[in-house]
Design an enzyme around this catalytic site. Structure first.
Site, PDB file in Angstrom:
ATOM      1  N   GLU A 121       0.836  -1.196   0.000  1.00 12.16           N
ATOM      2  CA  GLU A 121       0.000   0.000   0.000  1.00 12.16           C
ATOM      3  C   GLU A 121       0.874   1.251   0.000  1.00 12.16           C
ATOM      4  OE1 GLU A 121      -2.344   1.514  -0.858  1.00 12.16           O
ATOM      5  OE2 GLU A 121      -4.017   1.550   0.556  1.00 12.16           O
ATOM      6  N   ASP A 122       0.360   2.326  -0.583  1.00 11.08           N
ATOM      7  CA  ASP A 122       1.128   3.579  -0.568  1.00 11.08           C
ATOM      8  C   ASP A 122       1.087   4.241   0.808  1.00 11.08           C
ATOM      9  OD1 ASP A 122      -1.568   4.220  -0.816  1.00 11.08           O
ATOM     10  OD2 ASP A 122      -1.336   5.506  -2.565  1.00 11.08           O
ATOM     11  N   PHE A 170      -1.617  16.038   4.005  1.00 10.62           N
ATOM     12  CA  PHE A 170      -1.948  15.304   2.789  1.00 10.62           C
ATOM     13  C   PHE A 170      -0.731  15.332   1.886  1.00 10.62           C
ATOM     14  CE2 PHE A 170      -3.739  14.360  -1.332  1.00 10.62           C
ATOM     15  CZ  PHE A 170      -4.679  13.381  -1.030  1.00 10.62           C
ATOM     16  N   ARG A 211       1.181  12.052  -9.465  1.00 16.20           N
ATOM     17  CA  ARG A 211       1.772  10.732  -9.187  1.00 16.20           C
ATOM     18  C   ARG A 211       3.193  10.626  -9.722  1.00 16.20           C
ATOM     19  NH1 ARG A 211      -2.613   7.434  -7.612  1.00 16.20           N
ATOM     20  NH2 ARG A 211      -4.560   7.802  -8.705  1.00 16.20           N
TER      21      ARG A 211
HETATM   22  P1  IMP Z   1      -7.435   4.851   4.393  1.00 16.47           P
HETATM   23  O1  IMP Z   1      -8.430   3.856   3.876  1.00 16.47           O
HETATM   24  O2  IMP Z   1      -8.108   6.018   5.068  1.00 16.47           O
HETATM   25  O3  IMP Z   1      -6.346   4.242   5.243  1.00 16.47           O
HETATM   26  O4  IMP Z   1      -6.785   5.538   3.139  1.00 16.47           O
HETATM   27  C1  IMP Z   1      -5.861   4.911   2.385  1.00 16.47           C
HETATM   28  C2  IMP Z   1      -6.012   5.310   0.931  1.00 16.47           C
HETATM   29  O5  IMP Z   1      -6.373   6.683   0.768  1.00 16.47           O
HETATM   30  C3  IMP Z   1      -4.676   5.140   0.262  1.00 16.47           C
HETATM   31  O6  IMP Z   1      -4.697   3.965  -0.502  1.00 16.47           O
HETATM   32  C4  IMP Z   1      -4.537   6.361  -0.614  1.00 16.47           C
HETATM   33  O7  IMP Z   1      -4.916   6.040  -1.923  1.00 16.47           O
HETATM   34  C5  IMP Z   1      -5.503   7.366  -0.093  1.00 16.47           C
HETATM   35  N1  IMP Z   1      -4.801   8.427   0.658  1.00 16.47           N
HETATM   36  C6  IMP Z   1      -4.809   8.604   1.994  1.00 16.47           C
HETATM   37  N2  IMP Z   1      -4.060   9.658   2.341  1.00 16.47           N
HETATM   38  C7  IMP Z   1      -3.535  10.146   1.205  1.00 16.47           C
HETATM   39  C8  IMP Z   1      -2.627  11.227   0.927  1.00 16.47           C
HETATM   40  O8  IMP Z   1      -2.147  11.960   1.811  1.00 16.47           O
HETATM   41  N3  IMP Z   1      -2.315  11.422  -0.381  1.00 16.47           N
HETATM   42  C9  IMP Z   1      -2.829  10.648  -1.393  1.00 16.47           C
HETATM   43  N4  IMP Z   1      -3.656   9.618  -1.163  1.00 16.47           N
HETATM   44  C10 IMP Z   1      -4.013   9.365   0.118  1.00 16.47           C
HETATM   45 MG    MG Z   2      -4.767   4.159  -2.705  1.00 15.72          MG
END
Ligand code: IMP
Ligand code: MG
Length: 167
Positions: free
Chosen positions: A92-93, A145, A158
């Site tokens: 995961e990123d 962010f 990206r």
């Molecule tokens: P979560 O489900 O809230 O943990 O969010 C994870 C997903 O949201 C990641 O796979 C990202 O694609 C996206 N995401 C969360 N924070 C960021 C950010 O700061 N920049 C870009 N994408 C984000």
């Molecule tokens: Mg994502």
């Protein structure tokens, strides 16, 4: 926030750590990159491994176009083939609220993998809503962010080689 040089050093180290943990498995490791953000990280991580690995993709969407999670996670594309008995590493990123990785983990556990672990380039614990275990973490970041190295804002940025806080 994080230069491309720092990222590549860290990714190479993660590759060594992961190769060590899986050194004795008898089937190739299954790397599952979470589309789209993790593709850049997964591509570099894959090339830092010294063990055999396959590459699969899963698509989860929760963010829409903004910088706040909608709270809903949908699995839009699933890996091809069976994962039963396989060693699976989700890539995961960024782990933010934890909802995406939690949803995917729950779905993957039902497929009876031999092991299931998570590698996340970034961990932003400030906005966590669900406790998730991250087995391999690149960097823990503050509550900003971020964009670049695969991470987007509304589909853009990206291509940036480093990671930047969006201002
Ligand atoms: P979560 O489900 O809230 O943990 O969010 C994870 C997903 O949201 C990641 O796979 C990202 O694609 C996206 N995401 C969360 N924070 C960021 C950010 O700061 N920049 C870009 N994408 C984000
Ligand atoms: Mg994502």
């Amino acid at each position: 926030m994080i230069s491309s040089e720092r990222i590549s050093r860290r990714v190479r180290q993660l590759g060594r750590d992961i190769s060590e943990v899986y050194a004795n498995i008898d089937t190739p490791l299954v790397i599952v990159a979470i589309l789209k953000g993790a593709t850049v990280f997964a591509a570099d991580l894959l090339r830092s491994l010294s063990i055999p690995a396959e590459l699969e993709f899963v698509r989860a969407a929760s963010y829409g176009g903004g910088t706040n999670s909608s709270g809903r996670v949908k699995i839009a594309h699933m890996v091809e083939g069976a994962l039963e008995g396989r060693h699976v590493l989700l890539v995961e990123d960024i782990v933010d609220s934890g909802r995406t990785i939690d949803t995917i983990l729950k779905r993957f556990r039902r497929m009876k993998p031999a092991s299931l672990r998570v590698a996340a380039l970034l961990d932003r614990p400030a906005r966590r809503e669900i406790t998730v275990q991250i087995d391999f973490t690149g960097f823990v970041i503050p509550d900003r962010f971020v964009i670049g190295y695969g991470l987007d804002y509304a589909g853009l940025y990206r291509e940036l080689p480093g990671i930047y806080a969006l201002s």
